[in-house]
Enzyme design. Sequence first.
Site, PDB file in Angstrom:
ATOM      1  N   TYR A  59      28.780  51.562  52.920  1.00 47.59           N
ATOM      2  CA  TYR A  59      28.787  53.054  53.000  1.00 47.59           C
ATOM      3  C   TYR A  59      29.433  53.593  51.447  1.00 47.59           C
ATOM      4  O   TYR A  59      30.736  53.331  50.919  1.00 47.59           O
ATOM      5  CB  TYR A  59      29.875  53.442  53.696  1.00 47.59           C
ATOM      6  N   PRO A 210      27.183  58.561  68.355  1.00 50.90           N
ATOM      7  CA  PRO A 210      27.391  58.966  69.989  1.00 50.90           C
ATOM      8  C   PRO A 210      27.134  60.383  70.064  1.00 50.90           C
ATOM      9  O   PRO A 210      27.147  60.842  71.199  1.00 50.90           O
ATOM     10  CB  PRO A 210      29.089  58.690  69.908  1.00 50.90           C
ATOM     11  N   GLY A 212      24.334  61.786  68.543  1.00 51.09           N
ATOM     12  CA  GLY A 212      23.101  61.980  68.187  1.00 51.09           C
ATOM     13  C   GLY A 212      22.690  61.584  66.587  1.00 51.09           C
ATOM     14  O   GLY A 212      21.757  61.564  66.467  1.00 51.09           O
TER      15      GLY A 212
END
Length: 285
Positions: A59, A210, A212
């Site tokens: 990340y 969670p 979308g």
Amino acid sequence: MTTATFSLGDRTVGRVGYGAMQLAGPGVFGPPRDHNAALTVLREAVALGVNHIDTSDFYGPHVTNRLIREALSPYPDNLTLVTKIGARRGSDGAWLPAFSPEELVAAVHDNLRHLGLEALDVVNLRVMFDVHGPAEGEIAPMLEPLAELRRKGLVRHVGLSNVTEAQVAEGRAICPIVCVQNQYNLAHRRDDALIDALARDGIAYVPFFPLGGFSPLQSKALSDVSARLGVTPIQVALAWLLRRSPNILLIPGTSSVAHLRENLAAGDLVLSDDAMAELNAIGAV
């Protein structure tokens, strides 16, 4: 925030955690828009009782781990940091496989260094046969090096991400698996049977996207239920996951303190049987 807990190996964590992915720049690439704001969100999460933070050295890359160390080190004893390996970022921000034994070992050491730890609580092996979703293929060649690092004490617990049911079974024959992290939400219900099987064995399931992900959930039923309860659709979607199965752990991410508090409040939202039935129908469409 709910006091409900579940186990990640020998760690006990609250069922509503925090995902650090959104602290990096746009597209999870580069530095945050506001460095100090990112530190504030992390500190506020822990202050509000979060003891499970999900991160990864890809990340940014390296951005979220360095932020976590700056904001929270020395870490509280009850804080569980979960990272993942198996991917890397291209110079253009592309998500690329990185699961040779050499790359996996190097990734564990990178996570240790950037987080400032001597051992990682949980490391998820992100399987990258297909970037966009689980795809069959043997995972032993990439999981065995991680299992060896666990035996050496650099990794305490091992999890799997972006995997099929067959790969979970393969992985459990190699080393103990404490969690599975796959895409799952109200509309994306591919893992229903897997979640139930893991629950029977006391293994955590941690849904990513969670809400979308890059295609946010949009449903009349979701909007109707949230309107009746006087809460946001996001809170209803998170509350549905918590009631769906006791082994589900949430890691919603945000770079906003206001949204963080909103997400954590979902842990106290109680959905009626009628609301659950209405919401369950979304995934059956």
